[in-house]
Design an enzyme around this catalytic site. Structure first.
Site, PDB file in Angstrom:
ATOM      1  N   SER A 166       0.814  -1.214   0.000  1.00  0.00           N
ATOM      2  CA  SER A 166       0.000   0.000   0.000  1.00  0.00           C
ATOM      3  C   SER A 166       0.848   1.265   0.000  1.00  0.00           C
ATOM      4  CB  SER A 166      -0.942  -0.002   1.205  1.00  0.00           C
ATOM      5  OG  SER A 166      -1.801  -1.114   1.189  1.00  0.00           O
ATOM      6  N   HIS A 202       0.424   4.547   4.275  1.00  0.00           N
ATOM      7  CA  HIS A 202      -0.178   5.213   3.113  1.00  0.00           C
ATOM      8  C   HIS A 202       0.349   6.642   2.976  1.00  0.00           C
ATOM      9  CE1 HIS A 202      -3.955   2.406   3.287  1.00  0.00           C
ATOM     10  NE2 HIS A 202      -2.822   1.758   3.072  1.00  0.00           N
TER      11      HIS A 202
END
Length: 260
Positions: free
Chosen positions: A171, A222
Protein backbone atom coordinates in the site's frame (compact mmCIF):
# COMPACT_ATOMS: atom_id res chain seq x y z
CA UNK A 1 17.19 -2.89 -45.98
CA UNK A 2 18.37 -0.27 -43.51
CA UNK A 3 15.97 0.80 -40.78
CA UNK A 4 17.38 4.34 -40.67
CA UNK A 5 14.55 6.79 -40.14
CA UNK A 6 12.23 4.22 -38.58
CA UNK A 7 11.11 4.91 -34.96
CA UNK A 8 12.40 2.31 -32.53
CA UNK A 9 12.48 1.42 -28.84
CA UNK A 10 15.46 2.28 -26.68
CA UNK A 11 17.34 -0.98 -25.87
CA UNK A 12 18.22 0.38 -22.43
CA UNK A 13 14.98 1.82 -20.97
CA UNK A 14 12.48 0.36 -23.46
CA UNK A 15 10.76 3.66 -24.30
CA UNK A 16 9.91 4.83 -27.80
CA UNK A 17 12.84 7.08 -28.71
CA UNK A 18 11.99 7.91 -32.32
CA UNK A 19 14.76 7.99 -34.91
CA UNK A 20 17.45 9.61 -32.75
CA UNK A 21 20.56 7.65 -31.82
CA UNK A 22 20.68 9.06 -28.26
CA UNK A 23 17.62 8.21 -26.15
CA UNK A 24 16.01 11.47 -24.90
CA UNK A 25 14.80 9.69 -21.74
CA UNK A 26 17.77 7.79 -20.35
CA UNK A 27 20.61 9.11 -22.52
CA UNK A 28 21.64 5.65 -23.78
CA UNK A 29 23.53 5.44 -27.08
CA UNK A 30 21.57 2.98 -29.25
CA UNK A 31 24.52 2.82 -31.63
CA UNK A 32 26.93 1.42 -29.06
CA UNK A 33 27.99 -2.20 -29.36
CA UNK A 34 26.47 -3.18 -26.01
CA UNK A 35 23.06 -1.74 -26.81
CA UNK A 36 23.09 -3.18 -30.34
CA UNK A 37 23.65 -6.65 -28.92
CA UNK A 38 20.97 -6.02 -26.26
CA UNK A 39 18.46 -4.96 -28.89
CA UNK A 40 19.07 -8.17 -30.87
CA UNK A 41 19.24 -10.66 -27.99
CA UNK A 42 16.50 -9.20 -25.77
CA UNK A 43 14.32 -6.85 -27.79
CA UNK A 44 11.69 -4.98 -25.84
CA UNK A 45 8.15 -5.07 -27.11
CA UNK A 46 4.50 -5.47 -26.26
CA UNK A 47 4.93 -9.24 -25.86
CA UNK A 48 7.53 -8.96 -23.12
CA UNK A 49 6.82 -8.92 -19.40
CA UNK A 50 7.16 -5.39 -18.07
CA UNK A 51 8.15 -4.30 -14.57
CA UNK A 52 4.52 -3.67 -13.64
CA UNK A 53 3.52 -7.20 -14.61
CA UNK A 54 6.56 -8.63 -12.86
CA UNK A 55 5.72 -6.82 -9.61
CA UNK A 56 2.14 -8.10 -9.72
CA UNK A 57 3.31 -11.65 -10.44
CA UNK A 58 5.75 -11.54 -7.51
CA UNK A 59 3.09 -10.25 -5.10
CA UNK A 60 0.55 -12.87 -6.18
CA UNK A 61 3.13 -15.68 -6.08
CA UNK A 62 4.29 -14.81 -2.55
CA UNK A 63 0.68 -14.54 -1.34
CA UNK A 64 -0.21 -17.95 -2.77
CA UNK A 65 2.99 -19.45 -1.37
CA UNK A 66 2.19 -18.11 2.10
CA UNK A 67 -1.30 -19.63 1.90
CA UNK A 68 -0.07 -22.97 0.54
CA UNK A 69 2.73 -23.40 3.08
CA UNK A 70 1.39 -21.71 6.20
CA UNK A 71 -2.35 -22.02 5.75
CA UNK A 72 -5.07 -19.44 6.37
CA UNK A 73 -5.37 -17.32 9.49
CA UNK A 74 -8.35 -17.88 11.76
CA UNK A 75 -9.09 -14.15 11.91
CA UNK A 76 -12.27 -13.32 10.03
CA UNK A 77 -13.70 -10.16 8.57
CA UNK A 78 -13.93 -8.89 5.03
CA UNK A 79 -10.46 -7.38 4.95
CA UNK A 80 -8.96 -10.51 6.54
CA UNK A 81 -10.63 -12.94 4.14
CA UNK A 82 -8.13 -15.66 3.18
CA UNK A 83 -5.40 -14.01 5.23
CA UNK A 84 -2.09 -15.91 5.42
CA UNK A 85 -1.02 -17.20 8.81
CA UNK A 86 0.72 -14.56 10.91
CA UNK A 87 3.68 -16.78 11.75
CA UNK A 88 4.28 -17.44 8.07
CA UNK A 89 4.11 -13.72 7.30
CA UNK A 90 6.70 -13.10 10.00
CA UNK A 91 9.00 -15.70 8.52
CA UNK A 92 8.60 -14.15 5.06
CA UNK A 93 9.47 -10.67 6.33
CA UNK A 94 6.49 -8.78 7.76
CA UNK A 95 7.29 -5.42 9.33
CA UNK A 96 7.72 -6.15 13.03
CA UNK A 97 9.10 -3.04 14.77
CA UNK A 98 10.95 -5.01 17.47
CA UNK A 99 12.58 -7.24 14.88
CA UNK A 100 13.62 -4.23 12.80
CA UNK A 101 15.09 -2.51 15.85
CA UNK A 102 16.99 -5.72 16.56
CA UNK A 103 18.74 -5.39 13.20
CA UNK A 104 16.42 -7.10 10.73
CA UNK A 105 16.22 -3.99 8.51
CA UNK A 106 15.37 -6.06 5.41
CA UNK A 107 11.80 -6.25 6.70
CA UNK A 108 11.40 -2.64 5.57
CA UNK A 109 11.67 -3.92 2.00
CA UNK A 110 10.15 -7.39 2.20
CA UNK A 111 6.91 -6.24 3.84
CA UNK A 112 5.84 -4.48 0.63
CA UNK A 113 5.59 -7.86 -1.13
CA UNK A 114 3.37 -9.43 1.54
CA UNK A 115 -0.40 -9.07 1.97
CA UNK A 116 -2.84 -9.69 4.77
CA UNK A 117 -5.72 -11.04 2.73
CA UNK A 118 -7.23 -11.55 -0.71
CA UNK A 119 -8.98 -8.16 -0.76
CA UNK A 120 -5.77 -6.47 0.33
CA UNK A 121 -3.87 -8.12 -2.50
CA UNK A 122 -6.53 -7.43 -5.13
CA UNK A 123 -6.83 -3.77 -4.16
CA UNK A 124 -3.09 -3.12 -4.33
CA UNK A 125 -2.59 -5.07 -7.56
CA UNK A 126 -5.43 -3.19 -9.25
CA UNK A 127 -3.95 0.23 -8.53
CA UNK A 128 -0.43 -1.04 -9.22
CA UNK A 129 -1.55 -2.23 -12.62
CA UNK A 130 -3.13 1.11 -13.50
CA UNK A 131 -0.47 3.45 -12.10
CA UNK A 132 2.48 1.19 -12.83
CA UNK A 133 1.66 0.83 -16.52
CA UNK A 134 1.31 4.58 -16.88
CA UNK A 135 4.63 5.36 -15.20
CA UNK A 136 6.40 2.54 -17.01
CA UNK A 137 5.18 3.91 -20.33
CA UNK A 138 6.25 7.43 -19.43
CA UNK A 139 9.53 6.86 -17.56
CA UNK A 140 10.58 3.31 -18.36
CA UNK A 141 10.73 0.17 -16.25
CA UNK A 142 13.91 1.02 -14.34
CA UNK A 143 12.59 4.30 -12.99
CA UNK A 144 9.23 2.69 -12.20
CA UNK A 145 11.00 0.07 -10.09
CA UNK A 146 13.04 2.82 -8.42
CA UNK A 147 9.88 4.76 -7.52
CA UNK A 148 8.11 1.61 -6.29
CA UNK A 149 10.95 0.66 -3.93
CA UNK A 150 11.65 4.19 -2.68
CA UNK A 151 8.00 5.03 -1.98
CA UNK A 152 7.38 1.61 -0.46
CA UNK A 153 10.37 2.21 1.79
CA UNK A 154 8.93 5.59 2.74
CA UNK A 155 5.70 3.88 3.76
CA UNK A 156 7.58 1.25 5.77
CA UNK A 157 9.59 3.84 7.69
CA UNK A 158 6.47 5.90 8.44
CA UNK A 159 4.68 2.78 9.68
CA UNK A 160 7.68 1.82 11.83
CA UNK A 161 7.82 5.25 13.46
CA UNK A 162 4.07 5.64 13.96
CA UNK A 163 2.98 2.33 15.43
CA UNK A 164 4.37 -0.68 17.33
CA UNK A 165 2.02 -2.99 15.43
CA UNK A 166 3.14 -5.32 12.65
CA UNK A 167 2.36 -4.38 9.06
CA UNK A 168 2.40 -5.88 5.57
CA UNK A 169 1.41 -4.76 2.10
CA UNK A 170 2.38 -2.80 -0.98
CA UNK A 171 0.00 0.00 0.00
CA UNK A 172 2.82 2.42 0.76
CA UNK A 173 4.31 1.89 -2.69
CA UNK A 174 0.87 2.04 -4.33
CA UNK A 175 0.09 5.37 -2.66
CA UNK A 176 3.57 6.43 -3.68
CA UNK A 177 2.78 5.76 -7.33
CA UNK A 178 -0.41 7.80 -6.97
CA UNK A 179 1.54 10.65 -5.42
CA UNK A 180 4.19 10.47 -8.11
CA UNK A 181 1.75 10.68 -11.01
CA UNK A 182 -0.40 13.45 -9.49
CA UNK A 183 2.64 15.56 -8.56
CA UNK A 184 4.40 15.00 -11.86
CA UNK A 185 1.31 15.97 -13.83
CA UNK A 186 0.96 19.10 -11.68
CA UNK A 187 4.58 20.05 -12.33
CA UNK A 188 4.31 19.40 -16.06
CA UNK A 189 0.79 20.76 -16.70
CA UNK A 190 0.83 23.58 -14.17
CA UNK A 191 -2.58 22.65 -12.78
CA UNK A 192 -4.84 19.73 -11.86
CA UNK A 193 -7.07 19.93 -14.92
CA UNK A 194 -5.60 16.92 -16.67
CA UNK A 195 -8.31 14.18 -16.82
CA UNK A 196 -5.84 11.61 -15.50
CA UNK A 197 -4.94 13.84 -12.56
CA UNK A 198 -8.59 14.39 -11.69
CA UNK A 199 -9.31 10.68 -11.98
CA UNK A 200 -6.43 9.81 -9.65
CA UNK A 201 -7.43 12.49 -7.14
CA UNK A 202 -10.94 11.06 -7.14
CA UNK A 203 -9.53 7.55 -6.66
CA UNK A 204 -7.28 8.81 -3.87
CA UNK A 205 -10.25 10.38 -2.11
CA UNK A 206 -12.23 7.14 -2.28
CA UNK A 207 -9.27 5.21 -0.90
CA UNK A 208 -8.87 7.60 2.02
CA UNK A 209 -12.57 7.38 2.92
CA UNK A 210 -12.53 3.60 2.53
CA UNK A 211 -9.42 3.35 4.68
CA UNK A 212 -10.92 5.43 7.46
CA UNK A 213 -14.01 3.22 7.49
CA UNK A 214 -12.05 -0.05 7.70
CA UNK A 215 -10.28 -1.22 10.87
CA UNK A 216 -6.65 -2.25 10.83
CA UNK A 217 -5.55 0.07 8.00
CA UNK A 218 -1.97 1.34 8.21
CA UNK A 219 -2.61 5.01 7.50
CA UNK A 220 0.98 5.94 8.36
CA UNK A 221 2.29 3.68 5.58
CA UNK A 222 -0.18 5.21 3.11
CA UNK A 223 0.80 8.75 4.06
CA UNK A 224 4.52 8.02 4.11
CA UNK A 225 4.36 6.38 0.70
CA UNK A 226 2.38 9.27 -0.77
CA UNK A 227 4.81 11.88 0.55
CA UNK A 228 7.73 9.84 -0.80
CA UNK A 229 5.96 9.73 -4.17
CA UNK A 230 5.59 13.52 -4.17
CA UNK A 231 9.31 13.93 -3.46
CA UNK A 232 10.24 11.30 -6.08
CA UNK A 233 8.15 13.10 -8.71
CA UNK A 234 9.84 16.41 -7.93
CA UNK A 235 13.32 14.87 -8.16
CA UNK A 236 12.62 12.97 -11.39
CA UNK A 237 10.95 15.99 -12.99
CA UNK A 238 13.35 18.74 -11.93
CA UNK A 239 16.62 16.80 -11.90
CA UNK A 240 17.93 14.55 -14.66
CA UNK A 241 19.33 11.54 -12.81
CA UNK A 242 22.11 9.46 -14.29
CA UNK A 243 22.43 5.78 -13.45
CA UNK A 244 25.22 6.59 -11.02
CA UNK A 245 23.15 9.34 -9.42
CA UNK A 246 20.13 7.07 -9.03
CA UNK A 247 22.22 4.30 -7.46
CA UNK A 248 23.84 6.81 -5.09
CA UNK A 249 20.45 8.18 -4.05
CA UNK A 250 19.06 4.71 -3.32
CA UNK A 251 22.20 3.72 -1.38
CA UNK A 252 22.09 6.96 0.59
CA UNK A 253 18.49 6.38 1.66
CA UNK A 254 19.26 2.77 2.57
CA UNK A 255 22.33 3.75 4.60
CA UNK A 256 20.41 6.47 6.44
CA UNK A 257 17.72 4.00 7.47
CA UNK A 258 19.92 1.10 8.57
CA UNK A 259 22.17 3.48 10.49
CA UNK A 260 19.37 4.77 12.70
Amino acid sequence: MSDTGRPRLCPSCGKLMGVARICPYCGADSGSLVNRVKAVIAPRGADGIGITQALIIVNVFIYLTAIAVGGVSSHGGMFGFLAPDGVMLFRLGSLEPQAVMAGQWWRLYLMMFLHGGLLHLAFNCYILSFCGRYLEEEMGGKLLFFVFIVTGLGGSVASLLASPASSVGASGAVYGLLGTIVTRRRLVDGDFRNPLTQQLLYLLGINVVFGLAMPGIDHAAHGGGFVAGVLAAWVLTRIRLSRVGTAALVFGMWFAIVST
